[in-house]
Design a protein around this motif. Structure first.
Motif, PDB file in Angstrom:
ATOM      1  N   GLN A  30       0.831  -1.213   0.000  1.00  0.00           N
ATOM      2  CA  GLN A  30       0.000   0.000   0.000  1.00  0.00           C
ATOM      3  C   GLN A  30       0.864   1.260   0.000  1.00  0.00           C
ATOM      4  O   GLN A  30       1.859   1.334   0.714  1.00  0.00           O
ATOM      5  CB  GLN A  30      -0.901   0.003   1.238  1.00  0.00           C
ATOM      6  CG  GLN A  30      -1.844  -1.195   1.272  1.00  0.00           C
ATOM      7  CD  GLN A  30      -2.879  -1.100   2.372  1.00  0.00           C
ATOM      8  OE1 GLN A  30      -2.821  -0.205   3.204  1.00  0.00           O
ATOM      9  NE2 GLN A  30      -3.823  -2.026   2.378  1.00  0.00           N
ATOM     10  N   PRO A  31       0.462   2.250  -0.795  1.00  0.00           N
ATOM     11  CA  PRO A  31       1.264   3.467  -0.914  1.00  0.00           C
ATOM     12  C   PRO A  31       1.162   4.346   0.323  1.00  0.00           C
ATOM     13  O   PRO A  31       0.141   4.380   0.998  1.00  0.00           O
ATOM     14  CB  PRO A  31       0.638   4.180  -2.118  1.00  0.00           C
ATOM     15  CG  PRO A  31      -0.772   3.714  -2.125  1.00  0.00           C
ATOM     16  CD  PRO A  31      -0.753   2.288  -1.632  1.00  0.00           C
ATOM     17  N   GLY A  73      11.471   5.921  -5.943  1.00  0.00           N
ATOM     18  CA  GLY A  73      11.520   6.633  -4.665  1.00  0.00           C
ATOM     19  C   GLY A  73      10.170   6.703  -3.971  1.00  0.00           C
ATOM     20  O   GLY A  73      10.040   7.304  -2.920  1.00  0.00           O
ATOM     21  N   GLY A  74       9.153   6.065  -4.578  1.00  0.00           N
ATOM     22  CA  GLY A  74       7.835   6.046  -3.934  1.00  0.00           C
ATOM     23  C   GLY A  74       7.856   5.147  -2.722  1.00  0.00           C
ATOM     24  O   GLY A  74       8.494   4.100  -2.728  1.00  0.00           O
ATOM     25  N   GLU A  75       7.160   5.568  -1.662  1.00  0.00           N
ATOM     26  CA  GLU A  75       7.180   4.795  -0.422  1.00  0.00           C
ATOM     27  C   GLU A  75       5.924   3.939  -0.275  1.00  0.00           C
ATOM     28  O   GLU A  75       4.821   4.375  -0.606  1.00  0.00           O
ATOM     29  CB  GLU A  75       7.316   5.734   0.771  1.00  0.00           C
ATOM     30  CG  GLU A  75       8.690   6.369   0.867  1.00  0.00           C
ATOM     31  CD  GLU A  75       8.832   7.178   2.132  1.00  0.00           C
ATOM     32  OE1 GLU A  75       9.144   6.588   3.171  1.00  0.00           O
ATOM     33  OE2 GLU A  75       8.583   8.393   2.065  1.00  0.00           O
ATOM     34  N   TYR A  76       6.133   2.750   0.238  1.00  0.00           N
ATOM     35  CA  TYR A  76       5.045   1.800   0.423  1.00  0.00           C
ATOM     36  C   TYR A  76       5.187   1.120   1.778  1.00  0.00           C
ATOM     37  O   TYR A  76       6.270   1.100   2.359  1.00  0.00           O
ATOM     38  CB  TYR A  76       5.100   0.718  -0.663  1.00  0.00           C
ATOM     39  CG  TYR A  76       4.788   1.243  -2.035  1.00  0.00           C
ATOM     40  CD1 TYR A  76       3.504   1.144  -2.557  1.00  0.00           C
ATOM     41  CD2 TYR A  76       5.778   1.862  -2.785  1.00  0.00           C
ATOM     42  CE1 TYR A  76       3.208   1.648  -3.800  1.00  0.00           C
ATOM     43  CE2 TYR A  76       5.493   2.378  -4.054  1.00  0.00           C
ATOM     44  CZ  TYR A  76       4.205   2.268  -4.550  1.00  0.00           C
ATOM     45  OH  TYR A  76       3.907   2.769  -5.777  1.00  0.00           O
ATOM     46  N   CYS A  77       4.076   0.556   2.222  1.00  0.00           N
ATOM     47  CA  CYS A  77       4.182  -0.308   3.385  1.00  0.00           C
ATOM     48  C   CYS A  77       3.533  -1.641   3.066  1.00  0.00           C
ATOM     49  O   CYS A  77       2.772  -1.759   2.104  1.00  0.00           O
ATOM     50  CB  CYS A  77       3.502   0.321   4.604  1.00  0.00           C
ATOM     51  SG  CYS A  77       1.720   0.455   4.472  1.00  0.00           S
ATOM     52  N   LEU A  78       3.873  -2.654   3.847  1.00  0.00           N
ATOM     53  CA  LEU A  78       3.171  -3.920   3.789  1.00  0.00           C
ATOM     54  C   LEU A  78       2.072  -3.818   4.848  1.00  0.00           C
ATOM     55  O   LEU A  78       2.356  -3.592   6.024  1.00  0.00           O
ATOM     56  CB  LEU A  78       4.127  -5.072   4.098  1.00  0.00           C
ATOM     57  CG  LEU A  78       5.307  -5.185   3.128  1.00  0.00           C
ATOM     58  CD1 LEU A  78       6.251  -6.302   3.566  1.00  0.00           C
ATOM     59  CD2 LEU A  78       4.814  -5.439   1.706  1.00  0.00           C
ATOM     60  N   ALA A  79       0.840  -3.955   4.413  1.00  0.00           N
ATOM     61  CA  ALA A  79      -0.280  -3.600   5.266  1.00  0.00           C
ATOM     62  C   ALA A  79      -0.381  -4.447   6.529  1.00  0.00           C
ATOM     63  O   ALA A  79      -0.384  -5.678   6.453  1.00  0.00           O
ATOM     64  CB  ALA A  79      -1.572  -3.715   4.474  1.00  0.00           C
ATOM     65  N   PRO A  80      -0.466  -3.800   7.681  1.00  0.00           N
ATOM     66  CA  PRO A  80      -0.737  -4.505   8.931  1.00  0.00           C
ATOM     67  C   PRO A  80      -2.238  -4.625   9.161  1.00  0.00           C
ATOM     68  O   PRO A  80      -2.689  -5.375  10.021  1.00  0.00           O
ATOM     69  CB  PRO A  80      -0.102  -3.609   9.987  1.00  0.00           C
ATOM     70  CG  PRO A  80      -0.169  -2.238   9.417  1.00  0.00           C
ATOM     71  CD  PRO A  80      -0.146  -2.388   7.913  1.00  0.00           C
TER      72      PRO A  80
END
Length: 583
Positions: free
Chosen positions: A83-84, A111-118
């Motif tokens: 997810q962005p 350079g776009g940041e993402y996370c692995l959804a919790p």
RNA sequence: CGGGGCGUAGCGCAGCCUGGUAGCGCACCCGGUUCGGGACCGGGUGGUCGGAGGUUCAAAUCCUCUCGCCCCGACCA
């Protein structure tokens, strides 16, 4: 390669290795047994692989959740795991979660940041806002069962607290709070069915809904001594609450009926802590009033509690209306209160410092507390006469034996595993992400949301915590990877092989989930493995019984053995399974 | 984040202090005897000792750094 339906399997062709020795890094029973049964393998801290057998049990739990959620009217969706950052910025959670370091995040080539959804509140809310424009489209409950990622401070207990784990997450959207109540209750009912079907002994407790601003929250706790959470329960009336949320009735007070006396100072050299003062003055801890100094984002706060009680920091945080709360460091206590740690006096505090008192010190007389200067305490302290209290609240932790807030009977404290959580979220996310609709009157309103979660692997592990013995797992039928294990006592013997094969084919043909230990191993080895794997029903084929034309039917949970004629064995197995299912 | 501990064969461990070409049990392979609750005998396969650097004639062992993992704790005056 012959195609095999997944509900039948010969061990000789299966990928399964049991281990005799207890793995060094496994601590919880479920972790040890899942590893020994060859179902689970650790890859990294809090990251595991499931073997074919482990996956089967996991899928059982998952299927039960899916069935009950579909039955409850929820609709399955798939939301992104990747997810962005922008999505998380909309809700304001990026900085909070990133600061708590719970979020796995990464950067792409641009350079776009993402996370692995919790968890997926943002993603689901953005899905709904794009589709829902009218109250006529509500309510709707969406859910998914997908892998979640959390960089836990301390992953432990195998599947119990991993950094990557399978979780059911559901989200309800309603037009108003009455609607939310209905959606919430529908989830609660589905949860109860799910955990009942899984054969779990669980209790539902009130949980802290905290600073997120929700109005109600309940946790589903599986009772187990290895549980990570403490739950408070009343055996008499059924009251249940998370330790942080638990209230108590009024506790007996040590100063009842005593007359008020004057306050006098007493020298207590080097005696700072409660225990130390109690010992030195020969009094009970409940006779003391402790002054805890906390730092918050709104400055220092003094909390007054009876000496024998511990502070409930979550309750304190809520009572103060602060986000950050931590005991003040020693160096900060004296400048803030005028006295060093251990000698802070409620009557000798500087103007301006906020004082919050627990109900347990209300009406106290003849109490002992700090004198407000080093190495001195006071006797004869009376809260109402001597202390300036800004706020009264219940900020003490419940203890076993304290009176129940509802019925007054003694409370118990038990350990539990939190397998599910339901939460009335309100409009926090729908407002932040502008998930709005038009109501009957033409007004624009944010959807009223609920959020729901179930740890699938954790549920499976909890089932093992509750259902095992010295020899291995004792699977509840609903979660067992296979319902029946056929043990061939001598695979080299032709008659034994034929009888085993015949039963296996017959059960497989009727769709029974059957596992056939046809390995060339000695009976003892097979029995040990069968107990370890813990399928509900075992059929021994061979030996003395077979000579008489019989097979042995063994139920895992009570180890009862019964002989059945070889020819009607498949039918007998199906009947035995029905009996187990009805149990 | 603080404290403690551990990385040696697939698993469980010894060896390290006191340097001298790596060992035990289980598992695995071969042969034989066994065969109703983790058999026995004999013979085998398998390890860059977490990684890098250093000291030394010689390093699993000593030194430095580093990575990984486990446990406990995170202040209740």
């Amino acid at each position: 390669m012959r195609y095999l339906p997944e509900f039948q399997m010969r061990w000789s062709r299966f990928f399964l290795q049991t281990v005799r020795e207890v793995p060094a890094d496994a601590d919880a029973v479920s972790h040890i047994l899942l590893t020994r049964a060859g179902m689970l393998r650790r890859v990294s801290a809090g990251v595991y692989s499931l073997t074919p057998l482990g996956l089967k049990a996991h899928r059982k739990a998952e299927a039960i959740v899916r069935e009950e959620m579909n039955r409850a009217g929820a609709l399955e969706v798939e939301l992104p795991i990747l997810q962005p950052r922008e999505l998380w910025e909309e809700s304001g959670r990026w900085s909070r979660y990133a600061a708590e370091e719970i979020l796995f995040h990464l950067t792409d080539r641009k350079g776009g940041e993402y996370c692995l959804a919790p968890t997926a509140e943002e993603a689901v809310t953005s899905m709904v806002r794009a589709g829902v424009t009218s109250y006529r489209q509500l309510p709707v409950t969406l859910y998914q069962i997908r892998t979640k990622f959390r960089d836990e401070i301390r992953p432990r207990f195998g599947l119990m607290r991993g950094r990557e784990f399978l979780m059911y997450d559901g989200y309800s959207f309603d037009a108003d709070t009455e609607g939310l109540d209905r959606s919430y209750r529908a989830q609660e009912a589905a949860y109860r069915r799910i955990f009942e079907r899984c054969g779990l002994d669980f209790t539902v407790v009130d949980a802290d809904s905290g600073a997120i601003g929700g109005s109600a929250s309940q946790e589903f706790m599986v009772l187990a001594s290895t549980g990570e959470d403490a739950v408070v329960r009343c055996p008499a009336c059924g009251y249940g609450a998370n330790l942080e949320k638990a209230r108590t009735g009024p506790r007996p007070v040590p100063w009842e009926d005593e007359t008020i006396t004057g306050m006098q100072e007493v020298e207590t050299p080097g005696r700072g802590g409660i225990e130390s003062v109690v010992e030195f003055l020969g009094i009970t801890a409940s006779r003391m009033i402790k002054c805890l100094v906390y730092e918050t984002e709104k400055g220092c706060v003094v909390a007054l509690l009876r000496g024998d009680l511990d502070a409930n920091e979550v309750a304190l945080k809520n009572a103060l209306g602060v986000d950050h709360l931590a005991l003040a460091s020693e160096e900060k206590v004296e400048p803030a209160t005028g006295a060093p740690v251990g000698f802070v006096g409620p009557h000798a505090l500087p103007e301006g410092i906020r004082v919050i008192a627990d109900e347990s010190v209300r009406g106290a007389v003849n109490a002992v507390t700090g004198a407000g200067r080093r190495d001195w305490h006071v006797r004869g302290f009376a809260t109402e006469r001597d202390a300036r209290v800004d706020d009264w609240a219940e900020i003490a932790q419940a203890r076993a034996g304290d009176p129940c807030p509802r019925c007054g009977k003694p409370l118990e404290i038990a350990r539990g595993i939190e397998v599910g959580h339901i939460f009335k979220l309100g409009t926090k996310y729908s407002t932040a992400l502008k998930c709005e609709f038009t109501d009957e009157k033409g007004d624009t309103k944010p959807a009223v949301m609920g959020t729901y979660g179930i740890g699938v692997g954790r549920t499976m592990a909890a089932a093992i915590e509750q259902h095992h013995d010295a020899d291995g797992i004792v699977w509840p039928l609903a979660l067992a990877p296979f319902a029946v294990e056929i043990v061939s006592l001598n695979s080299a013997d032709e008659a034994t092989r034929q009888a085993g094969d015949a039963l296996y084919e017959a059960l497989a043909a009727s769709g029974t989930e059957v596992f056939y230990d046809d390995r060339d191993e000695r009976p003892g080895v097979k029995f040990k493995d069968a107990d370890l794997l813990g399928f509900p029903l075992r059929v021994n084929v061979g030996g003395r019984a077979l000579k008489d034309g019989n097979l042995e039917l063994v139920t895992r949970h009570d180890r009862k053995v019964r002989l059945v004629p070889k020819d009607g064995a498949a039918e007998a197995v199906r009947k035995a399974l029905e009996e187990l299912a009805a149990r």
